[in-house]
Write a protein that holds these residues in place. Structure first.
Motif, PDB file in Angstrom:
ATOM      1  N   ASN A   1      43.280  40.277  30.443  1.00  0.00           N
ATOM      2  CA  ASN A   1      44.621  39.998  30.959  1.00  0.00           C
ATOM      3  C   ASN A   1      45.576  41.181  30.805  1.00  0.00           C
ATOM      4  O   ASN A   1      46.677  41.165  31.357  1.00  0.00           O
ATOM      5  N   GLU A   2      45.158  42.173  30.056  1.00  0.00           N
ATOM      6  CA  GLU A   2      46.034  43.318  29.797  1.00  0.00           C
ATOM      7  C   GLU A   2      45.454  44.645  30.270  1.00  0.00           C
ATOM      8  O   GLU A   2      46.186  45.624  30.407  1.00  0.00           O
ATOM      9  N   VAL A   3      44.155  44.702  30.529  1.00  0.00           N
ATOM     10  CA  VAL A   3      43.503  45.967  30.845  1.00  0.00           C
ATOM     11  C   VAL A   3      44.023  46.542  32.159  1.00  0.00           C
ATOM     12  O   VAL A   3      44.284  45.808  33.120  1.00  0.00           O
ATOM     13  N   ASN A   4      44.198  47.847  32.191  1.00  0.00           N
ATOM     14  CA  ASN A   4      44.537  48.518  33.436  1.00  0.00           C
ATOM     15  C   ASN A   4      43.330  48.422  34.377  1.00  0.00           C
ATOM     16  O   ASN A   4      42.190  48.618  33.948  1.00  0.00           O
ATOM     17  N   PRO A   5      43.544  48.110  35.660  1.00  0.00           N
ATOM     18  CA  PRO A   5      42.395  47.980  36.577  1.00  0.00           C
ATOM     19  C   PRO A   5      41.493  49.197  36.584  1.00  0.00           C
ATOM     20  O   PRO A   5      40.268  49.066  36.730  1.00  0.00           O
TER      21      PRO A   5
ATOM     22  N   GLU B   1      35.670  37.207  30.757  1.00  0.00           N
ATOM     23  CA  GLU B   1      35.802  37.731  32.116  1.00  0.00           C
ATOM     24  C   GLU B   1      34.594  37.266  32.916  1.00  0.00           C
ATOM     25  O   GLU B   1      33.458  37.637  32.621  1.00  0.00           O
ATOM     26  N   SER B   2      34.842  36.447  33.922  1.00  0.00           N
ATOM     27  CA  SER B   2      33.739  35.866  34.686  1.00  0.00           C
ATOM     28  C   SER B   2      33.001  36.938  35.481  1.00  0.00           C
ATOM     29  O   SER B   2      33.529  38.023  35.740  1.00  0.00           O
ATOM     30  N   ALA B   3      31.786  36.597  35.895  1.00  0.00           N
ATOM     31  CA  ALA B   3      31.004  37.517  36.719  1.00  0.00           C
ATOM     32  C   ALA B   3      31.723  37.831  38.019  1.00  0.00           C
ATOM     33  O   ALA B   3      31.661  38.956  38.528  1.00  0.00           O
ATOM     34  N   LEU B   4      32.435  36.849  38.576  1.00  0.00           N
ATOM     35  CA  LEU B   4      33.139  37.072  39.835  1.00  0.00           C
ATOM     36  C   LEU B   4      34.375  37.943  39.628  1.00  0.00           C
ATOM     37  O   LEU B   4      34.678  38.813  40.466  1.00  0.00           O
ATOM     38  N   GLU B   5      35.088  37.742  38.527  1.00  0.00           N
ATOM     39  CA  GLU B   5      36.203  38.645  38.214  1.00  0.00           C
ATOM     40  C   GLU B   5      35.693  40.074  38.042  1.00  0.00           C
ATOM     41  O   GLU B   5      36.314  41.032  38.511  1.00  0.00           O
ATOM     42  N   HIS B   6      34.559  40.202  37.382  1.00  0.00           N
ATOM     43  CA  HIS B   6      33.970  41.522  37.172  1.00  0.00           C
ATOM     44  C   HIS B   6      33.531  42.134  38.510  1.00  0.00           C
ATOM     45  O   HIS B   6      33.623  43.348  38.707  1.00  0.00           O
TER      46      HIS B   6
ATOM     47  N   ALA C   1      42.996  37.870  43.463  1.00  0.00           N
ATOM     48  CA  ALA C   1      42.394  39.153  43.094  1.00  0.00           C
ATOM     49  C   ALA C   1      43.403  40.288  43.100  1.00  0.00           C
ATOM     50  O   ALA C   1      43.162  41.325  42.475  1.00  0.00           O
ATOM     51  N   GLU C   2      44.533  40.121  43.784  1.00  0.00           N
ATOM     52  CA  GLU C   2      45.535  41.199  43.783  1.00  0.00           C
ATOM     53  C   GLU C   2      46.014  41.506  42.366  1.00  0.00           C
ATOM     54  O   GLU C   2      46.378  42.647  42.053  1.00  0.00           O
ATOM     55  N   LYS C   3      45.973  40.497  41.489  1.00  0.00           N
ATOM     56  CA  LYS C   3      46.333  40.735  40.092  1.00  0.00           C
ATOM     57  C   LYS C   3      45.267  41.589  39.411  1.00  0.00           C
ATOM     58  O   LYS C   3      45.581  42.504  38.643  1.00  0.00           O
ATOM     59  N   LEU C   4      44.002  41.315  39.705  1.00  0.00           N
ATOM     60  CA  LEU C   4      42.912  42.064  39.087  1.00  0.00           C
ATOM     61  C   LEU C   4      42.910  43.518  39.531  1.00  0.00           C
ATOM     62  O   LEU C   4      42.599  44.416  38.743  1.00  0.00           O
ATOM     63  N   VAL C   5      43.246  43.768  40.793  1.00  0.00           N
ATOM     64  CA  VAL C   5      43.256  45.148  41.295  1.00  0.00           C
ATOM     65  C   VAL C   5      44.613  45.813  41.066  1.00  0.00           C
ATOM     66  O   VAL C   5      44.796  46.983  41.409  1.00  0.00           O
ATOM     67  N   GLY C   6      45.563  45.068  40.497  1.00  0.00           N
ATOM     68  CA  GLY C   6      46.858  45.637  40.141  1.00  0.00           C
ATOM     69  C   GLY C   6      47.727  46.017  41.325  1.00  0.00           C
ATOM     70  O   GLY C   6      48.704  46.762  41.163  1.00  0.00           O
TER      71      GLY C   6
END
Length: 420
Positions: free
Chosen positions: A29-33, A91-96, A150-155
């Motif tokens: 939840n905190e890592v930079n993409p 972190e789910s496989a799909l998030e990864h 996913a826009e959150k995951l890619v920042g």
């Protein structure tokens, strides 16, 4: 920096104890993409080195040489295990997977902007639009199955919208082979780029190959299966760019040099101080590997490192960053391209027979092409697809969010049909 001019501390050895193996994972939840994508990149790089080393050993009859290769490989395995476990368990496989595709897009775009060789740049620009489309389809699947955007995951650094439609990616194997670097006076950047992208795409191919078999529902399994087949095409394409005339020991040296440059790049560009220290530790290990490879080349082939890499001064660091405008430009100008042997053609005017035949073989009926069948189902349920765009898609045919286009990039097969 020239890594051959840096003397590593060989007395400290290569191996670590179990406690040092367990590096704390990042917080998803905190890592930079781009910290996430750097970790994925280096995990794939280590995987490539380990398997290259195994193949080298299996093709050598000299047991003393095989021992030296195994010595390096054990250290590479340690590095890979540390990197793999930086991914947190929540972190789910799909998030990864979203991280994998963001890496594919922004790594490919970055390398394409830096290489000199036209064949390498052409291959990078061509596959870029396909990984870009994969990001879009996995992102919709993520939203459909978890409600997560996913826009959150890619920042917000990478757009999420259709590229060259995935159905158009399926080509005959004959059209995945490119001109190699054989006989070319390749620049250091060209050598680095071809090796880096081959390892990265190979990691993606393997990840999807394994994830498909473990996925809990048929739709996800078929989606990973289909896109995994495209990743195999990408690995074939990129691998064919490499110089096939290098000896095993020359190749070993290049592999270690590539790793040194990448770990140095990660260290130079990392924003997480804890992970930055890890990149420095990894770089110091790679320096040792590089110097062992240099000594083996000298011992067995009587060659110096500069006969393999004439200019070993590091180019500027590899930078993972937003490439929105570059991707949009390539999308606008080449979305209808396909491969025809070693070249690229506009499918609207010069569709290869191999492409037409292969498309008919694997993609009919269209309802079985999961990358598109899923999007159609998503649109039926939600009224429109999920996207993250900073402006309308530069390709007018791909702007309609209420229909999924299966014609762009394969027009000769469509007739009057644009959709499933």
């Amino acid at each position: 920096m020239n890594p051959f001019e840096i003397k590593p501390d060989m007395k400290s050895g290569l191996f670590i104890d179990w406690e040092k193996f367990w590096v704390a994972p990042y917080n998803k939840n905190e890592v930079n993409p781009y910290t996430r994508t750097r970790i994925i990149l280096m995990n794939g790089t280590e995987f490539e080195n380990v398997w290259f080393s195994h193949q080298f050993s299996r093709n050598s009859a000299d047991n003393e040489l095989r021992r030296r290769i195994a010595f390096i490989r054990r250290s590479e395995q340690q590095q890979q295990k540390i990197l793999a476990h930086l991914k947190p368990e929540d972190e789910s496989a799909l998030e990864h997977t979203i991280g994998y595709e963001q890496l594919a897009v922004d790594l490919t775009a970055h390398l394409a902007k830096r290489v000199d060789d036209a064949d390498i740049k052409g291959a990078l620009d061509f596959a870029l639009l396909e990984d870009f489309d994969h990001l879009y389809r996995y992102s919709d699947y993520l939203e459909a199955t978890s409600g997560e955007h996913a826009e959150k995951l890619v920042g917000g650094y990478t757009e999420i919208m259709p590229g060259r439609p995935t159905i158009s990616h399926h080509r005959h194997p004959y059209d995945s082979i490119r001109h190699s670097m054989k006989g070319k006076c390749s620049s250091t950047m060209d050598i680095l780029a071809a090796n880096v992208i081959t390892a990265a795409e190979q990691q993606t191919m393997n990840y999807y190959m394994n994830t498909a078999a473990l996925w809990p529902d048929e739709m996800g399994r078929r989606l990973y299966q289909e896109i995994g087949m495209v990743e195999e095409q990408h690995v074939t394409q990129y691998g064919s760019l490499l110089d096939p005339c290098m000896t095993w020991l020359e190749n070993l040296l290049v592999h270690q040099y590539v790793e040194c440059w990448l770990y140095w790049s990660c260290y130079e560009t990392e924003c997480d101080l804890r992970i930055r220290r890890l990149w420095n530790f990894m770089f110091e290990l790679e320096l040792k590997h590089l110097h062992i490879a240099r000594d083996l080349l000298r011992q067995y082939e009587k060659k110096d490192w500069n006969q393999v890499i004439p200019n070993a001064q590091f180019p500027s660091p590899l930078v993972l960053e937003s490439n929105i405008e570059y991707v949009r430009c390539i999308l606008k100008n080449t979305v209808n391209n396909t491969a025809k042997r070693e070249n690229y053609v506009d499918v609207r005017y010069d569709a290869p027979d191999t492409f037409i035949e292969y498309q008919r073989k694997v993609n009919e009926p269209l309802k079985n092409v999961m990358s598109h069948a899923f999007i159609e189902e998503y649109i039926r349920k939600n009224g429109k697809d999920y996207r993250f765009e900073v402006a309308p898609n530069p390709v007018p045919e791909l702007r309609d969010r209420t229909m999924d286009n299966v014609c762009v990039g394969r027009q000769p097969l469509c007739g009057n049909r644009n959709m499933i």
